[in-house]
Design a protein around this motif. Sequence first.
Motif, PDB file in Angstrom:
ATOM      1  N   MET A 250      35.457  11.736  25.103  1.00 52.37           N
ATOM      2  CA  MET A 250      35.268  12.573  23.926  1.00 52.37           C
ATOM      3  C   MET A 250      35.285  14.043  24.300  1.00 52.37           C
ATOM      4  O   MET A 250      35.765  14.890  23.532  1.00 52.37           O
ATOM      5  N   ALA A 251      34.774  14.385  25.487  1.00 52.06           N
ATOM      6  CA  ALA A 251      34.834  15.772  25.949  1.00 52.06           C
ATOM      7  C   ALA A 251      36.271  16.215  26.193  1.00 52.06           C
ATOM      8  O   ALA A 251      36.661  17.339  25.849  1.00 52.06           O
ATOM      9  N   LEU A 252      37.074  15.312  26.752  1.00 50.59           N
ATOM     10  CA  LEU A 252      38.476  15.643  27.031  1.00 50.59           C
ATOM     11  C   LEU A 252      39.332  15.646  25.768  1.00 50.59           C
ATOM     12  O   LEU A 252      40.397  16.275  25.739  1.00 50.59           O
ATOM     13  N   ALA A 253      38.866  14.959  24.698  1.00 46.93           N
ATOM     14  CA  ALA A 253      39.649  14.876  23.463  1.00 46.93           C
ATOM     15  C   ALA A 253      39.862  16.243  22.821  1.00 46.93           C
ATOM     16  O   ALA A 253      40.804  16.438  22.045  1.00 46.93           O
ATOM     17  N   LEU A 254      38.984  17.196  23.125  1.00 46.27           N
ATOM     18  CA  LEU A 254      39.114  18.537  22.556  1.00 46.27           C
ATOM     19  C   LEU A 254      40.417  19.217  22.953  1.00 46.27           C
ATOM     20  O   LEU A 254      40.883  20.129  22.269  1.00 46.27           O
TER      21      LEU A 254
ATOM     22  N   LEU B  13      28.657  19.969  26.040  1.00 44.71           N
ATOM     23  CA  LEU B  13      27.611  19.120  25.458  1.00 44.71           C
ATOM     24  C   LEU B  13      27.875  17.641  25.746  1.00 44.71           C
ATOM     25  O   LEU B  13      26.969  16.888  26.129  1.00 44.71           O
ATOM     26  N   TYR B  14      29.110  17.220  25.577  1.00 45.13           N
ATOM     27  CA  TYR B  14      29.426  15.805  25.794  1.00 45.13           C
ATOM     28  C   TYR B  14      29.431  15.436  27.276  1.00 45.13           C
ATOM     29  O   TYR B  14      29.084  14.311  27.641  1.00 45.13           O
ATOM     30  N   ALA B  15      29.780  16.386  28.142  1.00 47.79           N
ATOM     31  CA  ALA B  15      29.694  16.123  29.579  1.00 47.79           C
ATOM     32  C   ALA B  15      28.233  15.986  30.005  1.00 47.79           C
ATOM     33  O   ALA B  15      27.871  15.089  30.777  1.00 47.79           O
ATOM     34  N   ALA B  16      27.371  16.858  29.499  1.00 45.71           N
ATOM     35  CA  ALA B  16      25.941  16.777  29.810  1.00 45.71           C
ATOM     36  C   ALA B  16      25.338  15.485  29.272  1.00 45.71           C
ATOM     37  O   ALA B  16      24.503  14.853  29.924  1.00 45.71           O
ATOM     38  N   GLY B  17      25.762  15.076  28.085  1.00 48.30           N
ATOM     39  CA  GLY B  17      25.287  13.814  27.523  1.00 48.30           C
ATOM     40  C   GLY B  17      25.689  12.624  28.366  1.00 48.30           C
ATOM     41  O   GLY B  17      24.918  11.663  28.518  1.00 48.30           O
ATOM     42  N   CYS B  18      26.892  12.670  28.942  1.00 46.20           N
ATOM     43  CA  CYS B  18      27.360  11.595  29.808  1.00 46.20           C
ATOM     44  C   CYS B  18      26.485  11.496  31.065  1.00 46.20           C
ATOM     45  O   CYS B  18      26.080  10.399  31.456  1.00 46.20           O
ATOM     46  N   VAL B  19      26.182  12.618  31.669  1.00 50.44           N
ATOM     47  CA  VAL B  19      25.344  12.625  32.878  1.00 50.44           C
ATOM     48  C   VAL B  19      23.945  12.100  32.568  1.00 50.44           C
ATOM     49  O   VAL B  19      23.391  11.271  33.307  1.00 50.44           O
ATOM     50  N   SER B  20      23.367  12.564  31.480  1.00 51.89           N
ATOM     51  CA  SER B  20      22.029  12.104  31.092  1.00 51.89           C
ATOM     52  C   SER B  20      22.024  10.604  30.824  1.00 51.89           C
ATOM     53  O   SER B  20      21.070   9.898  31.172  1.00 51.89           O
ATOM     54  N   GLY B  21      23.081  10.094  30.234  1.00 50.75           N
ATOM     55  CA  GLY B  21      23.171   8.661  29.977  1.00 50.75           C
ATOM     56  C   GLY B  21      23.224   7.837  31.250  1.00 50.75           C
ATOM     57  O   GLY B  21      22.656   6.740  31.321  1.00 50.75           O
ATOM     58  N   MET B  22      23.897   8.342  32.252  1.00 44.38           N
ATOM     59  CA  MET B  22      23.960   7.626  33.529  1.00 44.38           C
ATOM     60  C   MET B  22      22.587   7.600  34.213  1.00 44.38           C
ATOM     61  O   MET B  22      22.197   6.591  34.818  1.00 44.38           O
ATOM     62  N   ILE B  23      21.833   8.692  34.109  1.00 43.79           N
ATOM     63  CA  ILE B  23      20.477   8.702  34.673  1.00 43.79           C
ATOM     64  C   ILE B  23      19.594   7.689  33.946  1.00 43.79           C
ATOM     65  O   ILE B  23      18.796   6.974  34.564  1.00 43.79           O
ATOM     66  N   SER B  24      19.757   7.597  32.644  1.00 39.79           N
ATOM     67  CA  SER B  24      18.998   6.611  31.856  1.00 39.79           C
ATOM     68  C   SER B  24      19.274   5.197  32.346  1.00 39.79           C
ATOM     69  O   SER B  24      18.350   4.388  32.497  1.00 39.79           O
ATOM     70  N   ALA B  25      20.543   4.889  32.621  1.00 38.66           N
ATOM     71  CA  ALA B  25      20.896   3.556  33.110  1.00 38.66           C
ATOM     72  C   ALA B  25      20.254   3.278  34.468  1.00 38.66           C
ATOM     73  O   ALA B  25      19.820   2.146  34.746  1.00 38.66           O
TER      74      ALA B  25
END
Length: 502
Positions: free
Chosen positions: A98-102, A187-199
């Motif tokens: 989604m970040a790259l879709a821009l 924003l979407y790149a930061a969200g991706c990183v945070s999601g990986m930490i959650s996992a």
Amino acid sequence: MLAPQTDISDAEREAGLSRLVYEAGYSSATAALTSGVILTAFALHLGASNLQVGILASAPFLGQLFQAPAVLLVDRIRKRKAIAVISSIMGRSMLALMALALFLPPGLAMIAVIFAQFVLCGLGAIGGCAWNGWLRDLAPQERLGTLFSQRMVYTTSVTLIAGLAAALLLDRTTEGSSARDWAFAGLYAAGCVSGMISAFVVARMPEPSMPPPSVEPLGLGELLRTPFADRNFRRLIRFLASWQFAVNLATPFFTVFIVRQLQFDMTFVVVLSVVSQITNLASVRAWGALSDRFAHKSVLAVAAPTYIFSIVAMVGASQLGNSQMGMAYLVALHMLMGAAVAGVTLATASIALKLSPRGEATAYVATSALTSSLAAGIAPILGGLFADFFAARRFELLVRWTDPGGTSILSPITLSNWDFYFIGAGLLGLYALHRLSFVEEEGQIDRREMVQQVWFETRRAARNLGTVSGLRALTEFPGSFVRDARVRVRWLRKQRHAAMEN
């Protein structure tokens, strides 16, 4: 690391429950930076139509349909943590797409975003199916309300901070500029990183081994048939389905309504979201205490009507328009809405777990999620389809006044566009509340007594805001215990009376 454990010590269980609470911070950061208001703003930035906004809003709900095969997957593999972690990593990797879709052509960009959103939500549903059954067996039932309220505190706090950060970032860029592209990509790149930490945090939580199946593995239809055969749980399913349809007919378009119809900027929309989150945070502990003390249905009997009222009251914002009075009205309404959402979210998340038998929570919760999510997923798509139809319609209430000086015509009420959705959602919400009245839960009290409890908690919180009154509260006799005892006595009397009649 991902294997289930036959024996879990008390220390391991407590450590796992602690991780359960603070993991919510990472997962909520992911959601705050990539979904809700930010996702709608992202779609509008890419030039999305009302239908495309509706489709994006339906993705989290239609994605829940993947819980159907997930039920079978969990029952066959019987490794819930492995399923939850792997699906989380795979799904949240879509945020990078989604970040790259821009940087793709406009038409292709929206297709990529919609595709990534559906993959993310579908895999999230598979992981959620495994997560729900795992949580049901890990957390003690008597602590479910408290644990959920603690998670919601972390969720709301992090969402508040992340939402403010996102608003400030977007506010520093010009709409339609390349700087805004890079802001959304960040924003979407930061969200991706945070999601990986959650996992990773989830992977460190212990998983109790599922009991061995007493018979050969059942088919999907047989697994889902049991919850529908449970009369009381079937009533709960009907309430949740009708509730989700009513709420999601209008709420996904709040951002579109405020930005396009009322002509407020996106920063104000984020501020409204922050205001809602603050009141959500302030009220969630009280809802959690009331939920544990009485019943989740009793909480719903107060919080759900308040939320429905808030949706219908959005019509008032269209009457005030883009003005200071309109801004103040929306802020007050979102404060009320935030408090109501806290109670509804907490109670609906807990009641399905509570009413499902131990060891069968996966099938019960998945069945509830399937039916309610199907209704919730259809609602915003219908909203997007009929948006242009209602945009061309208008209802005005005209008042004619005649005196010797002439005739005056006033129009005190004007309904158009999204106003019809807010009123329709309110009418459907009344039907959902009617379905809730048939659900039975141990410890429930009637609405009037629950309102008294909510008022008592609100007054106590207000008193404790002052230093002198807060110190005085420490020396007061705990009157809440007396009040609770009186409510319990009334409830027991009603139960005995009903038993005698039967």
